[in-house]
Scaffold this motif. Structure first.
Motif, mmCIF file in Angstrom:
data_model
loop_
_atom_site.group_PDB
_atom_site.id
_atom_site.type_symbol
_atom_site.label_atom_id
_atom_site.label_comp_id
_atom_site.label_asym_id
_atom_site.label_seq_id
_atom_site.Cartn_x
_atom_site.Cartn_y
_atom_site.Cartn_z
ATOM 1 N N ASN A 1 0.768 -1.221 -0.022
ATOM 2 C CA ASN A 1 -0.109 0.084 -0.272
ATOM 3 C C ASN A 1 0.880 1.280 -0.078
ATOM 4 O OD1 ASN A 1 -2.374 1.722 0.362
ATOM 5 N ND2 ASN A 1 -1.980 1.798 2.533
ATOM 6 N N THR A 2 0.316 2.298 -0.616
ATOM 7 C CA THR A 2 1.247 3.348 -0.668
ATOM 8 C C THR A 2 0.149 4.664 -0.817
ATOM 9 O OG1 THR A 2 3.089 4.989 -1.800
ATOM 10 C CG2 THR A 2 1.440 3.488 -3.216
ATOM 11 N N THR A 3 0.461 5.941 -0.127
ATOM 12 C CA THR A 3 -0.178 7.008 -0.192
ATOM 13 C C THR A 3 0.592 8.009 -1.283
ATOM 14 O OG1 THR A 3 0.838 7.975 1.807
ATOM 15 C CG2 THR A 3 -1.181 6.699 2.096
ATOM 16 N N SER A 4 1.411 7.691 -2.024
ATOM 17 C CA SER A 4 2.123 8.373 -3.005
ATOM 18 C C SER A 4 1.356 9.389 -3.701
ATOM 19 C CB SER A 4 3.277 7.812 -3.788
ATOM 20 O OG SER A 4 2.426 6.919 -4.715
ATOM 21 N N GLY A 5 0.229 8.646 -4.307
ATOM 22 C CA GLY A 5 -0.684 9.256 -5.351
ATOM 23 C C GLY A 5 -0.017 9.169 -6.816
ATOM 24 N N ASP A 6 0.981 8.429 -6.830
ATOM 25 C CA ASP A 6 1.748 8.483 -8.105
ATOM 26 C C ASP A 6 0.933 7.827 -9.343
ATOM 27 O OD1 ASP A 6 3.926 9.893 -7.048
ATOM 28 O OD2 ASP A 6 5.215 8.083 -6.903
ATOM 29 N N LEU A 7 0.142 6.814 -8.986
ATOM 30 C CA LEU A 7 -0.563 6.110 -9.919
ATOM 31 C C LEU A 7 -1.650 7.108 -10.669
ATOM 32 C CD1 LEU A 7 -1.069 3.536 -11.823
ATOM 33 C CD2 LEU A 7 -2.279 2.494 -10.002
ATOM 34 N N SER A 8 -2.321 7.658 -9.816
ATOM 35 C CA SER A 8 -3.755 8.663 -10.395
ATOM 36 C C SER A 8 -2.940 9.664 -11.084
ATOM 37 C CB SER A 8 -4.598 8.838 -9.345
ATOM 38 O OG SER A 8 -3.943 9.482 -8.186
ATOM 39 N N THR A 9 -1.830 10.123 -10.511
ATOM 40 C CA THR A 9 -1.317 11.399 -11.125
ATOM 41 C C THR A 9 -1.007 10.918 -12.506
ATOM 42 O OG1 THR A 9 -0.513 12.290 -9.001
ATOM 43 C CG2 THR A 9 0.532 13.054 -10.864
ATOM 44 N N LEU A 10 -0.216 9.723 -12.544
ATOM 45 C CA LEU A 10 0.557 9.514 -14.038
ATOM 46 C C LEU A 10 -0.863 9.225 -15.111
ATOM 47 C CD1 LEU A 10 3.317 7.100 -13.175
ATOM 48 C CD2 LEU A 10 3.540 9.192 -14.413
ATOM 49 N N ILE A 11 -2.110 8.545 -14.674
ATOM 50 C CA ILE A 11 -3.021 8.081 -15.486
ATOM 51 C C ILE A 11 -3.896 9.176 -15.668
ATOM 52 C CG2 ILE A 11 -2.633 5.788 -15.002
ATOM 53 C CD1 ILE A 11 -4.844 5.489 -13.387
ATOM 54 N N GLY A 12 -3.767 10.364 -14.955
ATOM 55 C CA GLY A 12 -4.643 11.392 -15.097
ATOM 56 C C GLY A 12 -6.274 11.199 -14.600
ATOM 57 N N ARG A 13 -6.359 10.329 -13.818
ATOM 58 C CA ARG A 13 -7.526 9.912 -13.279
ATOM 59 C C ARG A 13 -7.582 9.203 -11.948
ATOM 60 N NH1 ARG A 13 -8.504 4.685 -13.662
ATOM 61 N NH2 ARG A 13 -7.433 3.563 -15.361
ATOM 62 N N PRO A 14 -8.730 9.133 -11.212
ATOM 63 C CA PRO A 14 -8.599 8.512 -9.945
ATOM 64 C C PRO A 14 -8.550 6.649 -10.402
ATOM 65 C CG PRO A 14 -10.776 9.836 -9.900
ATOM 66 C CD PRO A 14 -10.026 9.827 -11.372
ATOM 67 N N THR A 15 -7.906 6.244 -9.580
ATOM 68 C CA THR A 15 -7.547 4.622 -10.085
ATOM 69 C C THR A 15 -9.007 4.085 -9.807
ATOM 70 O OG1 THR A 15 -6.996 4.316 -7.578
ATOM 71 C CG2 THR A 15 -5.195 4.607 -9.113
ATOM 72 N N THR A 16 -8.966 2.974 -10.507
ATOM 73 C CA THR A 16 -10.418 2.044 -10.445
ATOM 74 C C THR A 16 -10.755 1.809 -9.060
ATOM 75 O OG1 THR A 16 -9.737 1.105 -12.631
ATOM 76 C CG2 THR A 16 -11.282 -0.053 -11.519
ATOM 77 N N PRO A 17 -12.005 2.124 -8.654
ATOM 78 C CA PRO A 17 -12.454 1.645 -7.522
ATOM 79 C C PRO A 17 -12.509 0.080 -7.312
ATOM 80 C CG PRO A 17 -13.944 3.367 -8.516
ATOM 81 C CD PRO A 17 -13.080 3.017 -9.465
ATOM 82 N N LEU A 18 -12.662 -0.248 -5.924
ATOM 83 C CA LEU A 18 -12.651 -1.856 -5.816
ATOM 84 C C LEU A 18 -13.809 -2.132 -6.155
ATOM 85 C CD1 LEU A 18 -11.602 -4.408 -4.435
ATOM 86 C CD2 LEU A 18 -12.553 -3.476 -2.156
ATOM 87 N N ALA A 19 -14.815 -1.601 -6.264
ATOM 88 C CA ALA A 19 -16.213 -1.984 -6.458
ATOM 89 C C ALA A 19 -16.247 -2.515 -7.955
ATOM 90 C CB ALA A 19 -17.428 -1.151 -6.146
ATOM 91 N N ASP A 20 -15.663 -1.668 -8.677
ATOM 92 C CA ASP A 20 -15.746 -1.893 -10.421
ATOM 93 C C ASP A 20 -14.753 -3.033 -10.531
ATOM 94 O OD1 ASP A 20 -17.251 0.217 -10.464
ATOM 95 O OD2 ASP A 20 -15.776 1.668 -11.147
ATOM 96 N N ALA A 21 -13.488 -3.042 -9.853
ATOM 97 C CA ALA A 21 -12.521 -4.137 -10.089
ATOM 98 C C ALA A 21 -13.101 -5.427 -9.825
ATOM 99 C CB ALA A 21 -11.324 -3.912 -9.200
ATOM 100 N N VAL A 22 -13.915 -5.525 -8.593
ATOM 101 C CA VAL A 22 -14.462 -6.868 -8.158
ATOM 102 C C VAL A 22 -15.523 -7.122 -9.088
ATOM 103 C CG1 VAL A 22 -15.707 -7.958 -6.374
ATOM 104 C CG2 VAL A 22 -13.756 -6.542 -5.918
ATOM 105 N N ALA A 23 -16.325 -6.293 -9.568
ATOM 106 C CA ALA A 23 -17.433 -6.497 -10.429
ATOM 107 C C ALA A 23 -17.099 -7.093 -11.825
ATOM 108 C CB ALA A 23 -18.079 -5.287 -10.974
ATOM 109 N N ALA A 24 -15.723 -6.919 -12.248
ATOM 110 C CA ALA A 24 -15.110 -7.520 -13.224
ATOM 111 C C ALA A 24 -14.608 -8.815 -13.244
ATOM 112 C CB ALA A 24 -14.300 -6.526 -13.937
ATOM 113 N N LEU A 25 -13.956 -8.891 -11.988
ATOM 114 C CA LEU A 25 -13.601 -10.298 -11.641
ATOM 115 C C LEU A 25 -14.949 -11.322 -11.200
ATOM 116 C CD1 LEU A 25 -10.767 -9.562 -8.931
ATOM 117 C CD2 LEU A 25 -10.564 -10.115 -11.393
ATOM 118 N N VAL A 26 -15.991 -10.782 -10.790
ATOM 119 C CA VAL A 26 -17.015 -11.703 -10.720
ATOM 120 C C VAL A 26 -17.791 -12.300 -12.028
ATOM 121 C CG1 VAL A 26 -19.633 -11.837 -9.918
ATOM 122 C CG2 VAL A 26 -17.826 -10.826 -8.265
ATOM 123 N N LYS A 27 -17.730 -11.232 -12.952
ATOM 124 C CA LYS A 27 -18.403 -11.729 -14.251
ATOM 125 C C LYS A 27 -17.244 -12.616 -15.136
ATOM 126 C CE LYS A 27 -20.292 -7.169 -15.256
ATOM 127 N NZ LYS A 27 -20.634 -6.003 -15.905
ATOM 128 N N GLY A 28 -15.968 -12.534 -14.471
ATOM 129 C CA GLY A 28 -15.021 -13.374 -15.216
ATOM 130 C C GLY A 28 -14.390 -13.325 -16.453
#
Length: 284
Positions: free
Chosen positions: A257-284
């Motif tokens: 875990n990190t609080t750097s914020g580097d990832l969202s800064t580089l991609i220019g948007r908030p990182t993918t929320p857990l709910a969206d990530a898990v929904a994709a995994l549930v769909k398979g």
């Protein structure tokens, strides 16, 4: 010209897709062990070149004319460092102007099982004298695809992470960070600590599976030794059981875990929320 090594892997393909949205196909090289597996990339106009980490003689031709190279780390334990050295040497000899490397979060201080090879590779890159950027990737949520399916079947999953939190997000977020560095300016000499904006616990993960699937799922926290026994009893080889329990140790101790914020800064948007990530995994 931008060369992506391991371009037929999960991360590599996403990086190539992202590059094709920002530059012409003839400026993208897919460097792969087996060119036959990249026929679909060739059909899109990408240059496909053979590049086998274990056959250094293939790397010089793969990097010819390259301005930038993305070295996606090898997944072969015990051989990773020698393979990376071959890539670094070839990049230097080819006159590459910018080498980007996918490392692991907090590679210089973490005790996570993959860290030593990454820490050593970072040192090799620094010593090579090539302008570089290090992308220290955290965990991918796709690492938990099998966990989701098992949880949906049994109603629970076990681990030994306690209430530790990790910043895992989908592989796409990390791929987009690599694309941003490869196509942008001002990144040379920088090391980025990459993870999601909002860290989550395994209890949060269970709740997200429940919400996405409609099936009640709980997390069962157990001592590390018991966790390892459960993994071995499930048929996993000893080395894999060791790696998984060590990963949970890393989560428990805050190493993923990190609080750097580097990832969202580089991609220019908030990182993918857990709910969206898990929904994709549930769909398979």
């Amino acid at each position: 010209m931008i060369v992506v090594t391991g371009a037929t892997g999960h991360l590599g393909r996403l990086v190539v897709d992202g590059l094709l949205e920002k530059t012409s196909p003839d400026q993208v090289v897919a460097a792969v062990r087996d060119p036959r597996k990249a026929d679909d990339l060739a059909a899109r106009g990408v240059q496909v070149r053979e590049a086998d980490y274990d056959r250094p003689e293939t790397l010089a031709a793969a990097f010819a004319g390259a301005e930038k190279v993305l070295l996606i780390s090898s997944s072969t334990p015990g051989q990773r460092l020698a393979q990376h050295q071959a890539v670094i040497d070839a990049a230097r000899e080819a006159g590459v102007r910018h080498l980007v490397y996918t490392s692991v979060l907090y590679a210089d201080t973490t005790k996570i099982f993959v860290a030593p090879d990454h820490k050593a590779t970072e040192r090799l890159i620094q010593e090579a004298g090539i302008p570089f950027t290090v992308l220290r990737n955290g965990w991918y949520t796709e690492n938990y695809a099998a966990t989701v399916q098992q949880a949906l079947s049994t109603g629970s999953f076990a681990g030994s992470a306690g209430d530790g939190r990790l910043g895992a997000v989908p592989r796409l977020d990390f791929a987009q960070a690599a694309v941003a560095v490869l196509t942008g300016d001002g990144h040379a000499g920088k090391t980025y600590e990459l993870a999601g904006d909002d860290a989550w616990s395994y209890a949060d993960f269970a709740a997200a599976i429940t919400e996405a699937s409609g099936t009640s799922v709980t997390y069962q926290d157990v001592p590390p030794a018991e966790h390892r026994k459960l993994l071995v009893a499930a048929g996993l080889p000893d080395p894999v059981a060791d790696m998984l329990t060590d990963a949970d140790r890393g989560i428990r101790e805050g190493e993923l875990n990190t609080t750097s914020g580097d990832l969202s800064t580089l991609i220019g948007r908030p990182t993918t929320p857990l709910a969206d990530a898990v929904a994709a995994l549930v769909k398979g």
